[in-house]
Every structure is written in C-alpha cells, then in structure tokens.
Scaffold this motif. Structure first.
Motif, PDB file in Angstrom:
ATOM      1  N   TYR A   1      52.710  37.814  35.200  1.00 45.89           N
ATOM      2  CA  TYR A   1      51.546  37.910  34.321  1.00 45.89           C
ATOM      3  C   TYR A   1      51.399  39.226  33.565  1.00 45.89           C
ATOM      4  O   TYR A   1      50.466  39.373  32.768  1.00 45.89           O
ATOM      5  CB  TYR A   1      50.263  37.653  35.103  1.00 45.89           C
ATOM      6  N   HIS A   2      52.263  40.194  33.727  1.00 45.68           N
ATOM      7  CA  HIS A   2      52.091  41.479  33.046  1.00 45.68           C
ATOM      8  C   HIS A   2      52.109  41.290  31.532  1.00 45.68           C
ATOM      9  O   HIS A   2      52.816  40.427  31.000  1.00 45.68           O
ATOM     10  CB  HIS A   2      53.177  42.462  33.484  1.00 45.68           C
ATOM     11  N   ALA A   3      51.351  42.142  30.850  1.00 47.22           N
ATOM     12  CA  ALA A   3      51.076  41.942  29.430  1.00 47.22           C
ATOM     13  C   ALA A   3      52.319  42.013  28.546  1.00 47.22           C
ATOM     14  O   ALA A   3      52.332  41.432  27.458  1.00 47.22           O
ATOM     15  CB  ALA A   3      50.042  42.965  28.956  1.00 47.22           C
TER      16      ALA A   3
ATOM     17  N   THR B   1      53.608  38.349  28.558  1.00 46.87           N
ATOM     18  CA  THR B   1      52.716  37.252  28.147  1.00 46.87           C
ATOM     19  C   THR B   1      52.115  37.469  26.763  1.00 46.87           C
ATOM     20  O   THR B   1      51.324  36.646  26.296  1.00 46.87           O
ATOM     21  CB  THR B   1      51.566  37.101  29.162  1.00 46.87           C
TER      22      THR B   1
ATOM     23  N   ASP C   1      50.702  34.064  40.919  1.00 46.89           N
ATOM     24  CA  ASP C   1      50.357  34.809  39.697  1.00 46.89           C
ATOM     25  C   ASP C   1      49.219  34.128  38.947  1.00 46.89           C
ATOM     26  O   ASP C   1      48.325  34.791  38.413  1.00 46.89           O
ATOM     27  CB  ASP C   1      51.581  34.930  38.788  1.00 46.89           C
TER      28      ASP C   1
ATOM     29  N   VAL D   1      45.705  35.689  37.787  1.00 47.41           N
ATOM     30  CA  VAL D   1      45.212  35.677  36.403  1.00 47.41           C
ATOM     31  C   VAL D   1      43.794  35.122  36.347  1.00 47.41           C
ATOM     32  O   VAL D   1      42.917  35.656  35.648  1.00 47.41           O
ATOM     33  CB  VAL D   1      46.154  34.855  35.500  1.00 47.41           C
TER      34      VAL D   1
ATOM     35  N   ASP E   1      40.461  41.429  30.028  1.00 51.94           N
ATOM     36  CA  ASP E   1      41.734  41.892  30.562  1.00 51.94           C
ATOM     37  C   ASP E   1      42.848  41.194  29.774  1.00 51.94           C
ATOM     38  O   ASP E   1      42.887  39.959  29.734  1.00 51.94           O
ATOM     39  CB  ASP E   1      41.845  41.553  32.053  1.00 51.94           C
TER      40      ASP E   1
ATOM     41  N   GLN F   1      45.832  40.627  30.390  1.00 51.38           N
ATOM     42  CA  GLN F   1      46.660  39.742  31.213  1.00 51.38           C
ATOM     43  C   GLN F   1      45.996  38.381  31.394  1.00 51.38           C
ATOM     44  O   GLN F   1      46.667  37.395  31.685  1.00 51.38           O
ATOM     45  CB  GLN F   1      46.929  40.394  32.568  1.00 51.38           C
ATOM     46  N   ARG F   2      44.687  38.335  31.225  1.00 51.51           N
ATOM     47  CA  ARG F   2      43.962  37.066  31.238  1.00 51.51           C
ATOM     48  C   ARG F   2      43.868  36.482  29.836  1.00 51.51           C
ATOM     49  O   ARG F   2      44.171  35.304  29.612  1.00 51.51           O
ATOM     50  CB  ARG F   2      42.549  37.261  31.810  1.00 51.51           C
TER      51      ARG F   2
ATOM     52  N   GLN G   1      45.623  36.739  27.176  1.00 51.56           N
ATOM     53  CA  GLN G   1      46.837  36.226  26.546  1.00 51.56           C
ATOM     54  C   GLN G   1      47.201  34.826  27.041  1.00 51.56           C
ATOM     55  O   GLN G   1      47.995  34.132  26.405  1.00 51.56           O
ATOM     56  CB  GLN G   1      47.983  37.221  26.763  1.00 51.56           C
TER      57      GLN G   1
ATOM     58  N   THR H   1      55.178  41.021  41.387  1.00 51.04           N
ATOM     59  CA  THR H   1      53.835  40.450  41.432  1.00 51.04           C
ATOM     60  C   THR H   1      53.875  39.373  42.516  1.00 51.04           C
ATOM     61  O   THR H   1      54.956  38.989  42.976  1.00 51.04           O
ATOM     62  CB  THR H   1      53.433  39.835  40.078  1.00 51.04           C
TER      63      THR H   1
END
Length: 274
Positions: free
Chosen positions: A120-122, A125, A142, A146, A153, A155-156, A158, A192
């Motif tokens: 999930y890292h930006a 994604t 993961d 999220v 955030d 990571q959410r 996206q 993760t």
C-alpha cells in the motif's frame, strides 16, 4: 461427389480460417516494464537495520509492469501520483503517466482488467485511481490496513475507487491471477503486513520474479538487508528466504522494481518480454 465437396470444404476451412486465428491469437503472456517515477534517496542508511549503506545517496525508480494475457491485462503497481508530474516534491519526479504508456501500446485505461498492488505504500499506488473499473488485487492484511487509515492519507486516497465499492479482492496467501500459473501473486509479508511479489512465467523468456519491495536495490539483496521501516523483521527474513528459494528453484530472472539497473536490463519500452 457431394462427399468430396464436403471434404474439400472442410480442408479449406482448416487451412485458412484457423491459420488466420493462429496469427491473431497471442502465443502467451507478455511483460512490458516502464518507469512510473523517480525517487532520490539522500541517505540509504534506513534501508538496512544493520547500519549498512549509511550516508550513501542513490536515485531509485518506481517500476510498473503490464502483463497482457488472453484472459485480461494486469497492471502490477502504479508508481507515483500524477500530482507529482505537475509539482515534483521530496526528491520525487514523474514525467509520463501510465495512461500515456498504455496509449503507446494501443491500449486505454479501460483495457486494464486487474490492478495488482505489491503493497500500500504511496510510491506503488500513486496511479491506481486512473483505473477504477479494474479489479484491485492486494494482500488482505494490507487492505485491512488501508481501510484503517484516515481520509486524507494518500495511501488511502489513492485506492478510493475500491474503498467506495469498486471490485477488490483482498488476497490471502498466493493467488494465481489468470488460473494458468502465468502470473502469480506471492505472499511475502514483512515490508508491510500483506506485501506480495509477482511471479510471471513467459513462454520464451521463462520465469520472471518481480520484487515489490522485498528488496530495494541489488546490494541490499546481496546482504539480505531489512529496512528500518519494515513492519516485521522476522517476517521479512522469512520472505527473503522464500523469495530466494523460488528464484533458485525456477532459475527465475529477478527484477528489483526500484533498481534502475534491473529495469534497464529489460527490453526498453515499448518492447516486451515474451
């Protein structure tokens, strides 16, 4: 005479239409790699908790991969956010959006049937929201993480299309995406909670093992480095062992997604491995 005419008609059908179909049908899956952004790391010290590489500077890249298969099109990881194309930040740059890459291959975003996310890292994604109709494949642990993030955030945000009800498959363990072993998500937790690598089997090039963030650059793979920001050291080391065991057993070509050297060793875009 009628029987002879029927036989000749059958022979003609076998010689022409089937031959044409064979020319049009794909011989097997293909793999196309391309850069989805660059990331300058001013100090690699945090990439190993044994204090290796401290003070070293390096430019990494965000690697993306397109697997075209008779049953669909898989986009593996989506790199940096398109917002960075407009305004580079924190050593990150993006010159070409994934949609532009697809256009060069004669594809549109709607042609992507599956978006596979290693984690999930930006930086993996960032471009996902451009493919809201695709099925999202992401490790279940993961996905659970999220869903716990607050709005705002990246990571959410996206992955917002799937949080809002898009088709998502939270993957537990491994997953054979097309059902024939040609593209398999491999559970590699540690970086993760639900981190995955991807195994692609190609008819001519053979097996290709794509790292996700199991390793970030070649030298860290050589020493089995564990980044300080990984969520679980024990799981990371176990996943290192599994990754290397699979690579050895299959004689797989390993591609470290963030290492420019590994990406440069693949056919230059828009060429593909087959």
């Amino acid at each position: 005479m009628k029987r002879l005419r029927n036989m000749l008609a059958l022979l003609a059908m076998a010689a022409t239409p089937v031959g044409a179909q064979q020319a049009e049908a794909p011989s097997g899956p293909t793999l196309t790699a391309f850069e989805c952004g660059t990331l300058v790391q001013p100090d690699l010290g945090r990439f190993s908790d044994t204090m290796r590489f401290a003070g070293e500077r390096r430019e990494l890249i965000a690697g993306c991969f397109l697997i075209r298969h008779s049953k669909g099109v898989l986009l593996w990881d989506t790199g940096l956010s398109p917002a960075i194309q407009r305004e580079p930040q924190d050593g990150m740059t993006l010159t070409t959006r994934i949609a532009e890459r697809l256009a060069a291959l004669g594809l549109a975003p709607a042609d992507v049937t599956h978006v596979g996310i290693s984690h999930y890292h930006a930086d993996h994604t960032g471009g996902a929201a451009d493919f809201p109709k695709a099925e999202l494949l992401i490790g279940k642990a993961d996905w659970d993480r999220v869903r716990s993030f607050k709005r705002g955030d990246p990571q959410r945000d996206q992955l917002a299309p799937w949080l809002a009800g898009g088709a998502v498959t939270p993957v537990e363990g491994d997953r054979d995406i097309f059902g024939d072993g040609s593209a398999v998500m491999l559970a590699m937790p540690g970086h993760t909670p639900g981190h995955s690598a991807l195994l692609v089997r190609l008819p001519d090039a053979g097996p290709v093992l794509i790292s996700g963030d199991q390793f970030h650059f070649r030298e860290n793979r050589e020493v089995g480095g564990v980044p300080t920001f990984n969520v679980d050291r024990t799981d990371t080391l176990a996943s290192h062992d599994r990754f290397e065991g699979i690579a050895r057993a299959l004689g797989a070509r390993v591609v470290i997604q963030h290492d420019p050297r590994d990406m440069a060793a693949l056919p230059p875009f828009p060429a593909s491995l087959e």
